[in-house]
Every structure is written in C-alpha cells, then in structure tokens.
Design a protein around this motif. Structure first.
Motif, PDB file in Angstrom:
ATOM      1  N   THR A  96      -7.273  13.227  -4.180  1.00 17.48           N
ATOM      2  CA  THR A  96      -6.634  12.225  -3.331  1.00 17.48           C
ATOM      3  C   THR A  96      -6.305  11.006  -4.186  1.00 17.48           C
ATOM      4  OG1 THR A  96      -8.694  11.106  -2.704  1.00 17.48           O
ATOM      5  CG2 THR A  96      -7.984  12.944  -1.323  1.00 17.48           C
ATOM      6  N   GLU A 116       1.856  10.768   2.947  1.00 20.59           N
ATOM      7  CA  GLU A 116       2.082  10.754   4.383  1.00 20.59           C
ATOM      8  C   GLU A 116       1.250  11.858   5.034  1.00 20.59           C
ATOM      9  OE1 GLU A 116       5.915   9.647   6.643  1.00 20.59           O
ATOM     10  OE2 GLU A 116       5.967  11.827   6.465  1.00 20.59           O
ATOM     11  N   SER A 117       0.454  11.478   6.015  1.00 19.07           N
ATOM     12  CA  SER A 117      -0.429  12.430   6.701  1.00 19.07           C
ATOM     13  C   SER A 117       0.219  12.927   7.988  1.00 19.07           C
ATOM     14  CB  SER A 117      -1.759  11.753   7.025  1.00 19.07           C
ATOM     15  OG  SER A 117      -1.563  10.718   7.981  1.00 19.07           O
ATOM     16  N   HIS A 139      -4.430   6.753  -3.655  1.00 16.87           N
ATOM     17  CA  HIS A 139      -3.653   5.777  -2.905  1.00 16.87           C
ATOM     18  C   HIS A 139      -3.596   4.473  -3.686  1.00 16.87           C
ATOM     19  CE1 HIS A 139      -7.815   4.898  -1.571  1.00 16.87           C
ATOM     20  NE2 HIS A 139      -7.409   3.639  -1.553  1.00 16.87           N
ATOM     21  N   ARG A 167      -3.689   0.287  -3.090  1.00 15.61           N
ATOM     22  CA  ARG A 167      -3.995  -0.762  -2.115  1.00 15.61           C
ATOM     23  C   ARG A 167      -4.566  -1.982  -2.848  1.00 15.61           C
ATOM     24  NH1 ARG A 167      -7.375   1.923   1.243  1.00 15.61           N
ATOM     25  NH2 ARG A 167      -5.602   2.754   2.403  1.00 15.61           N
ATOM     26  N   ASP A 199       0.445  10.132  10.401  1.00 16.84           N
ATOM     27  CA  ASP A 199       1.604   9.257  10.151  1.00 16.84           C
ATOM     28  C   ASP A 199       2.869   9.854  10.754  1.00 16.84           C
ATOM     29  OD1 ASP A 199       0.122   7.382   8.643  1.00 16.84           O
ATOM     30  OD2 ASP A 199       0.339   8.607   6.833  1.00 16.84           O
ATOM     31  N   PHE A 242       5.719   9.895   0.966  1.00 24.15           N
ATOM     32  CA  PHE A 242       4.742   8.814   0.906  1.00 24.15           C
ATOM     33  C   PHE A 242       4.856   7.873   2.103  1.00 24.15           C
ATOM     34  CE2 PHE A 242       5.346   9.897  -3.628  1.00 24.15           C
ATOM     35  CZ  PHE A 242       4.032  10.175  -3.966  1.00 24.15           C
ATOM     36  N   GLU A 243       3.705   7.354   2.518  1.00 23.96           N
ATOM     37  CA  GLU A 243       3.617   6.324   3.547  1.00 23.96           C
ATOM     38  C   GLU A 243       3.408   4.985   2.840  1.00 23.96           C
ATOM     39  OE1 GLU A 243       3.265   4.671   7.477  1.00 23.96           O
ATOM     40  OE2 GLU A 243       4.047   6.573   6.704  1.00 23.96           O
ATOM     41  N   SER A 274       0.838  -1.192   0.000  1.00 21.17           N
ATOM     42  CA  SER A 274       0.000   0.000   0.000  1.00 21.17           C
ATOM     43  C   SER A 274       0.877   1.248   0.000  1.00 21.17           C
ATOM     44  CB  SER A 274      -0.944   0.023   1.210  1.00 21.17           C
ATOM     45  OG  SER A 274      -0.222   0.185   2.408  1.00 21.17           O
ATOM     46  N   LEU A 275       0.352   2.308  -0.622  1.00 20.38           N
ATOM     47  CA  LEU A 275       1.065   3.589  -0.696  1.00 20.38           C
ATOM     48  C   LEU A 275       0.035   4.704  -0.630  1.00 20.38           C
ATOM     49  CD1 LEU A 275       3.902   4.739  -3.047  1.00 20.38           C
ATOM     50  CD2 LEU A 275       1.715   5.958  -3.113  1.00 20.38           C
ATOM     51  N   ALA A 276       0.350   5.730   0.141  1.00 24.92           N
ATOM     52  CA  ALA A 276      -0.515   6.915   0.242  1.00 24.92           C
ATOM     53  C   ALA A 276       0.348   8.096   0.645  1.00 24.92           C
ATOM     54  CB  ALA A 276      -1.631   6.689   1.261  1.00 24.92           C
TER      55      ALA A 276
END
Length: 203
Positions: free
Chosen positions: A154, A97-98, A156, A158, A101, A123-124, A93-95
């Motif tokens: 947005t 970074e918030s 991501h 997954r 996080d 990125f997270e 998974s990649l999103a």
C-alpha cells in the motif's frame, strides 16, 4: 513401549526441536537488527531496533516495522515515511481509488482531477492546486507513481509525506536500499519536476 510413556517420549523429542527453532529465529532477528543498524550507519541515520530515523539524501525518512491484521491473521509489515516538503504541499493527499471512493463519486461526491483520464480513474486526490496538477501530468512523475503501486503493498501521500509499506521485513542492508528505492526515485522526480514547472511558469 507402553502407551503411558508415549506423551513423555513426544515431549522429550519436541523440546530440543523447539529450542533449536527458537535459537534459529533469534539468530535471524539479531542479524536483521545488525543489518538495519548497518543501513542507518551508512547514511548517518539513527537505528533503534527495527526503527530507523534521520535524513536520507536530504529527505527526512523513517523506516519501522508494524503489525497489521487481527488475531490469527496478524502479520508484520515494514513502513516507510519520506518527506518531500518542497514538492508536496501539506494539504494535498493522494491514494489509490478504492471501491468506497467509486461509490461516493457515483452518489455525487466531487472528484478532483488533473485532466488525464487514466490517471484520474486510478488515484483519489484532494486539495489539488493548478501547479501540482501540472507536476502530476508529467509522464515521469506518473511512471514513478505507478511503480509505487507495483512495488509496495500500500502507499499514499499525505501532509507532505510519502507513506508506503510492504509485507516483508528486510534482513540485509541491500534489501533496505531496495525497499527505499522506489519512494526515493518518486521524491527526486517530484522535486525536479516541480522546480522545472515553476521555472516555466515564471517565464
């Protein structure tokens, strides 16, 4: 004019205005549905209202609208889901970074990294493999991931799918092509880079 008649006059003026507005919105929605059907037909996909499903350049693809927000702040987005099973393992998974996080990392949560400082800060990621890390270090892949950030509200990755959304409902087939474009380019680049990396590893 008597003040007693004022509400009636306002109502008489308001009803035609509301009727014309409602008709205009209906025409716009009807034209948009036709554009979605045209896009689906052009690519051999199935359209049901504001939902398209099928294969787009050999990638499983779903495009649909969804509602976001609450009460007075609700709005419509267009959501894209594009599957790239040959290049993206389902566990990865990649999103973006918030803030949450960043707090978790400060508190000691282990951060998975590919070894590129700028990319790792942006990125997270979870469940990175050495092979996928090598793919993500390629400049072309990173350029398309950053482009996803610029082009969509947005996004991501997954379960082997690229998910992206934009706060706009495309009203023409051309707008739908433009909407899918960045995600499709990312899918192509991930797949091609993955194949090249596997060939180099096999030498």
């Amino acid at each position: 004019m008597s003040l007693a008649l004022l509400p009636l006059v306002v109502l008489v003026l308001l009803v035609p205005f509301l009727a014309v507005s409602a008709y205009a919105l209906w025409k716009i929605k009807k034209a948009s549905r036709a554009a979605w059907a045209e896009f689906a037909h052009n690519h051999g996909m199935l359209a049901t209202g504001f939902r398209i499903e099928g294969s787009y350049e050999d990638y499983p693809l779903v495009i649909e609208t969804a509602r976001r927000g609450h009460s007075k702040h609700r709005y419509t987005v267009t959501v894209l889901s594009l599957s790239v099973p040959d290049a993206l393992p389902p566990e990865f998974s990649l999103a973006l970074e918030s803030l949450g996080d960043k707090v978790l990392h400060f508190l000691g949560k282990k951060d998975e990294r590919i070894g590129d400082a700028d990319f790792d800060k942006f990125f997270e990621m979870e469940n990175l493999s050495p092979a996928l890390s090598a793919v993500l270090r390629h400049m072309a892949v990173q350029e398309h991931l950053y482009e996803m950030v610029n082009q969509y509200q947005t996004f991501h990755i997954r379960d082997g799918w690229i998910h992206a959304e934009r706060r706009h409902v495309p009203s023409t087939a051309e707008e739908l092509e433009e909407f899918v474009g960045p995600a499709l380019m990312l899918a192509h680049t991930l797949e091609e880079t993955s194949r090249r990396t596997q060939r180099w590893a096999a030498r």
